[in-house]
Design a protein around this motif. Sequence first.
Motif, PDB file in Angstrom:
ATOM      1  N   LYS A 174      29.580 -48.575  -0.012  1.00 57.08           N
ATOM      2  CA  LYS A 174      30.523 -49.161   0.962  1.00 57.08           C
ATOM      3  C   LYS A 174      31.802 -48.336   1.052  1.00 57.08           C
ATOM      4  CE  LYS A 174      28.884 -53.897   0.476  1.00 57.08           C
ATOM      5  NZ  LYS A 174      29.167 -55.222  -0.053  1.00 57.08           N
ATOM      6  N   LEU A 224      22.470 -44.487  -2.429  1.00 57.06           N
ATOM      7  CA  LEU A 224      21.350 -45.269  -1.895  1.00 57.06           C
ATOM      8  C   LEU A 224      20.082 -45.036  -2.696  1.00 57.06           C
ATOM      9  CD1 LEU A 224      22.041 -44.707   1.905  1.00 57.06           C
ATOM     10  CD2 LEU A 224      22.362 -46.845   0.650  1.00 57.06           C
ATOM     11  N   MET A 263      31.104 -45.212   3.050  1.00 57.28           N
ATOM     12  CA  MET A 263      30.974 -45.487   4.486  1.00 57.28           C
ATOM     13  C   MET A 263      32.323 -45.785   5.140  1.00 57.28           C
ATOM     14  SD  MET A 263      27.345 -47.367   5.112  1.00 57.28           S
ATOM     15  CE  MET A 263      27.395 -48.509   3.760  1.00 57.28           C
ATOM     16  N   PRO A 273      18.797 -49.048  -3.194  1.00 53.95           N
ATOM     17  CA  PRO A 273      18.268 -48.719  -1.873  1.00 53.95           C
ATOM     18  C   PRO A 273      18.539 -49.728  -0.742  1.00 53.95           C
ATOM     19  CG  PRO A 273      16.498 -49.038  -3.513  1.00 53.95           C
ATOM     20  CD  PRO A 273      17.760 -49.457  -4.148  1.00 53.95           C
ATOM     21  N   GLY A 274      19.224 -50.838  -0.982  1.00 55.12           N
ATOM     22  CA  GLY A 274      19.545 -51.732   0.122  1.00 55.12           C
ATOM     23  C   GLY A 274      18.453 -52.743   0.384  1.00 55.12           C
ATOM     24  N   PRO A 275      18.662 -53.716   1.297  1.00 54.77           N
ATOM     25  CA  PRO A 275      19.831 -53.820   2.183  1.00 54.77           C
ATOM     26  C   PRO A 275      21.143 -54.222   1.488  1.00 54.77           C
ATOM     27  CG  PRO A 275      18.315 -55.634   2.576  1.00 54.77           C
ATOM     28  CD  PRO A 275      17.665 -54.744   1.578  1.00 54.77           C
ATOM     29  N   LEU A 322      26.620 -40.589  -0.149  1.00 54.80           N
ATOM     30  CA  LEU A 322      26.036 -41.880   0.237  1.00 54.80           C
ATOM     31  C   LEU A 322      24.556 -41.936  -0.125  1.00 54.80           C
ATOM     32  CD1 LEU A 322      26.186 -44.603   1.696  1.00 54.80           C
ATOM     33  CD2 LEU A 322      25.929 -43.393   3.880  1.00 54.80           C
ATOM     34  N   GLU A 323      23.843 -40.841   0.156  1.00 57.79           N
ATOM     35  CA  GLU A 323      22.405 -40.844  -0.118  1.00 57.79           C
ATOM     36  C   GLU A 323      22.121 -40.910  -1.610  1.00 57.79           C
ATOM     37  OE1 GLU A 323      20.651 -37.749   2.275  1.00 57.79           O
ATOM     38  OE2 GLU A 323      20.866 -38.972   4.075  1.00 57.79           O
ATOM     39  N   MET A 353      33.741 -42.517   5.828  1.00 57.89           N
ATOM     40  CA  MET A 353      33.030 -41.868   6.935  1.00 57.89           C
ATOM     41  C   MET A 353      33.470 -42.456   8.275  1.00 57.89           C
ATOM     42  SD  MET A 353      29.213 -41.565   5.259  1.00 57.89           S
ATOM     43  CE  MET A 353      28.397 -40.752   6.636  1.00 57.89           C
ATOM     44  N   LEU A 391      24.177 -53.327  -0.578  1.00 51.53           N
ATOM     45  CA  LEU A 391      24.753 -52.015  -0.806  1.00 51.53           C
ATOM     46  C   LEU A 391      25.692 -52.027  -2.006  1.00 51.53           C
ATOM     47  CD1 LEU A 391      25.476 -51.518   2.949  1.00 51.53           C
ATOM     48  CD2 LEU A 391      23.865 -50.131   1.650  1.00 51.53           C
ATOM     49  N   LYS A 405      27.815 -37.813   3.431  1.00 50.56           N
ATOM     50  CA  LYS A 405      26.427 -38.274   3.568  1.00 50.56           C
ATOM     51  C   LYS A 405      25.645 -37.971   2.290  1.00 50.56           C
ATOM     52  CE  LYS A 405      22.428 -37.674   6.619  1.00 50.56           C
ATOM     53  NZ  LYS A 405      21.438 -36.600   6.425  1.00 50.56           N
TER      54      LYS A 405
END
Lengths: 275, 271
Positions: free
Chosen positions: A265, A252, A268, A256-258, A248-249, A271, A260, A245
């Motif tokens: 990816k 991000l 995730m 920041p998305g949406p 991932l953060e 994960m 990615l 996490k």
Amino acid sequence: MSDLPDIRDEGQLTIETAIANLQGEDLGLRVYAAWWLGRFRVNTDSAIQVLIAALLDEDDRTEAGGYPLRRNAARALGKLADRQAVAPLIQVLSCTDFYVREAAAKALESLGDPAAIPQLLGLLRGEIAGTLPALEPPQLEQPFDALIEALGTLAAVDAIPDIQPFLDHAVPRVQYATARALYQLTPEPEVARQYGDQLIAALSNQDLQLRRTVLADLGAIGYLPAAEAIAETLAENSLKLIALKGLLERELAGTPGPDLSAGAKRVMALMDALL
Amino acid sequence: MSDVLAPFLDAIEKADSATSLSDAVQDLADAGLVESIPHLIEALSYNNPGAAVAAVNGLVTLGTPAVSPLLEQLDLNNYTARAWAIRALASIGDPRGLLTLLGAATADISMSVRRAAARGLGNMQWPQFPPQLLEIAQTEALEALLFVAQQDEEWIVRYAAVVGLEALALATQAGSGLRRSQIQQQLAGMTHEEASVSVKARVWQAQQYLKEAIPQAEASRQVEQSSLTSTDWEQILARLYNRKLKERTVLSAGDPQHYRELLSVGTLQEP
């Protein structure tokens, strides 16, 4: 009051009673109230004031001279994100009790104020007199890992020469904290990477407790090349997921998305397989 | 039986370090013996992550025969062991595990258990369900996953619920567009309301993935269905369960009878 979280607790403590208990006679209730205010993120001004006052408590002493209430008050203040606590926490960095200094260093790290840097560095250099070592082996003189991690998070680039020697410290957890801080402080990516890779190598340590520490370190710096190694580490999936996490953060924060990034990816997918 | 197992169990017994214990369990798992199942389940409670990973993988490879013992030996007192066991059940996806996963995802006190169960609810072996029960089973799974995605206070459990919902949206049969649109609605809502940025990222990923994958899944499913309708046994099963389905409509969702139907599926499916 209305913007405070809905607080449910079996002990039926309320914000008012916790604050009253913290100033009361019963030492057990006081130390619990300090923990409770941090746990439930009670960041009202009166809570901050009584916790700051508790940092200088003289009533609650262990046989060895420790200050349990000061330790809990420092930990709570680290969770409450109020800048008023910075100066008093810097002050208790010179407390005789090792665990108060450790809690204060961690709290100052999470409060994120660079004003703490000179005193943290002073402790690291052994310039502050009258401090007692830890009680349990290896009886460190100072909470080196907490000091170094705080300096790393507070971007204390001038501290690099003082931190560097701890890469060879006898205690592995101190070495890892050092690699983590040097990764954060080193401006050249290719140099920083060697510290990240050092942490990856440490994931195969024989000691489970140390592997857990390194997972937390990698999560804290969000070192993307560690993703696969984290997923394969012999440790609890919960801890690997928390570390991933962190990666991932970090990804991000850049994208920041949406939409990615490929890195996000990839993390995730790892994960998903650990759930 | 014990002759075959003896050397493996002996090695587990004699293991004197975390690593040698984990290696010994790995060897037992690699042997792939049905007789090893109870011992692999026992290894889930050694408090040794390496051994547990090896045991889970071994149990998942053995598959169907491991399901009943896993359900029977589910350790209610040790949540770490329970999380590993739920993880094994979730990966096998056997219909007999559904009831346990529904309960675990929504009500277990341990977040690792809820997390593993939520993922498992999307990962059931849906083709093993007879058509009429499939509808009930997927609706139950959907309701549980929506509840978890909206209500669980732990980010990782909500993350797992998103993974479960993504898988369920893909598995959901043609003609049940309602379920799929409920899932898409939930995901759309989470892009605004979800507090954890990591969970939100997984929602975006699921939305993107479903947009690409659903048309493909739809196309491949049609082929599969046409071959299935020509079989006589399916019609027989359909009549049988149609009757059961009518009984169900008078029972409330919380009625134990309602779950007993779901549970009976696995038993009937066994050769």
